[in-house]
Design a protein around this motif. Structure first.
Motif, PDB file in Angstrom:
ATOM      1  N   LEU A 183      -9.337  -0.482  -0.958  1.00 21.58           N
ATOM      2  CA  LEU A 183      -8.356  -0.417  -2.050  1.00 21.58           C
ATOM      3  C   LEU A 183      -8.883   0.443  -3.205  1.00 21.58           C
ATOM      4  CD1 LEU A 183      -5.805  -1.306  -3.568  1.00 21.58           C
ATOM      5  CD2 LEU A 183      -7.007  -3.395  -4.230  1.00 21.58           C
TER       6      LEU A 183
ATOM      7  N   PRO B   4       0.812  -1.232   0.000  1.00 20.61           N
ATOM      8  CA  PRO B   4       0.000   0.000   0.000  1.00 20.61           C
ATOM      9  C   PRO B   4       0.841   1.276   0.000  1.00 20.61           C
ATOM     10  CG  PRO B   4      -0.879  -1.574   1.574  1.00 20.61           C
ATOM     11  CD  PRO B   4       0.436  -2.126   1.105  1.00 20.61           C
TER      12      PRO B   4
ATOM     13  N   ALA C  80      -5.781  -2.517   5.373  1.00 24.21           N
ATOM     14  CA  ALA C  80      -4.593  -2.817   4.561  1.00 24.21           C
ATOM     15  C   ALA C  80      -3.476  -3.434   5.409  1.00 24.21           C
ATOM     16  CB  ALA C  80      -4.082  -1.530   3.908  1.00 24.21           C
TER      17      ALA C  80
END
Ligand SMILES: [Zn+2]
Length: 327
Positions: free
Chosen positions: A273, A217, A316
């Motif tokens: 996301l 990420p 994440a």
């Protein structure tokens, strides 16, 4: 926690880029290196701290990356002493924790494995929720800058001081210190770890949970990532940084795992996301000179372009849990 202002005492210019860095003179707060790269402007801040309005002006600054120790840091920004003042005034409700955090059982397992005794210090213990959750067989100590939260933790029976300076009042040595979601709040994390390591028993350990810049990420979203948009977050670390810090501290890395601090369903993870991708794409297109009017016409990007701050993606896998031990 008092550390030197990040620009104090620096007289040699860093690698200045006239277009972006003007006459600013900065050094990496951790290693003092002047060799850093500007990764871009961080998202504008909402003038809140701990979710509450603040009187000082908080300019977001840029995200800089030190090539020497691998730390990313917010610059320019308010000094550690200003941050200390903001933390000291936080009410006890801001980071109150009613339910155990998902990673606490893993942290306890590591405490049992890497502590030479049953004395634990929770650094940034707030109102003492983690200490309260731990089994009663542990002697429980804490550090907490918020005066209101510290009072609650002390009322629960824990020994708690307000700053690193007050650690001198502690006569005993500690088997393990836990720093969950702490180092990203500190301008000079290695200086803090050094002071803490000085209070460890022989063979004692530091258990750290923080955001990890060497995760996917972070690599995808960089300065547009939600984790570096929070006004309380100033330093961003990686496994390579911890390797550098361990050498500085005379410690060794005993255990590492990357994880999500708030694991959730696949659907929620996917939603996060998509939102983070749309926000980053919209921001980058506008930065590259694409007209906001054009971006606004693209269905998802248009909506994301109007968001005033990055969407949070708590699910994440962007944190690292790491154990450093004295040798
Ligand atoms: Zn550095």
């Amino acid at each position: 926690m008092r550390f030197q202002s990040r620009t104090a005492g620096i007289s040699t210019p860093a690698r200045l880029r006239p277009d972006r860095d003007a006459l600013r003179v900065s050094a990496c707060p951790a290693c003092g290196s002047l060799f850093w790269k500007n990764c871009g402007r961080l998202p504008e801040l909402r003038q809140t701290f701990g979710g509450l309005p603040v009187e000082v002006t908080l300019e977001s600054g840029d995200l800089l990356h030190c090539s020497e120790c691998d730390m990313y840091f917010r610059e320019p920004y308010v000094s550690q002493s200003v941050l200390n003042g903001l933390y000291a005034r936080l009410p006890a409700t801001v980071w109150a924790c009613d339910n155990p955090r998902p990673y606490w059982p893993q942290v306890l397992e590591l405490m049992l494995r890497y502590s030479p005794n049953r004395t634990v210090m929770d650094v940034g213990c707030f109102s003492g929720s983690f200490l309260e959750w731990l089994p009663g067989s542990w002697r429980k100590l804490g550090i907490e800058p918020s005066a209101a939260a510290r009072t609650i933790a002390r009322d629960k029976g824990f020994w708690v001081c307000g700053s690193l300076d007050e650690l001198v009042e502690l006569s005993e040595h500690v088997g393990v210190m836990v720093l969950c979601d702490v180092l990203e709040h500190v301008v000079n994390p290695v200086a803090m770890l050094s002071i803490l390591a000085g209070k460890l028993s022989p063979g004692g350990s530091l258990i750290v949970l923080t955001g990890a810049t060497d995760t996917v990420p972070w690599r995808l979203f960089g300065c547009d990532y939600w984790y570096c948009s929070l006004p309380e977050h100033v330093s961003f670390l990686s496994r390579r940084w911890f390797q550098w810090a361990a050498i500085k501290l005379g410690m060794s890395i005993r255990w590492v795992r990357y994880l999500s601090s708030e694991p959730t369903s696949t659907a929620e993870w996917s939603r996060g996301l998509v939102r983070a991708t749309a926000y980053t794409l919209a921001r980058r297109l506008i930065r590259k000179g694409v007209s906001p009017g054009v971006v606004n016409k693209v269905p998802l990007l248009g909506r994301a372009a109007r968001w005033t701050s990055p969407p949070w993606w708590r699910a994440a896998k962007d944190h690292v849990l790491i154990v450093l031990s004295t040798t």
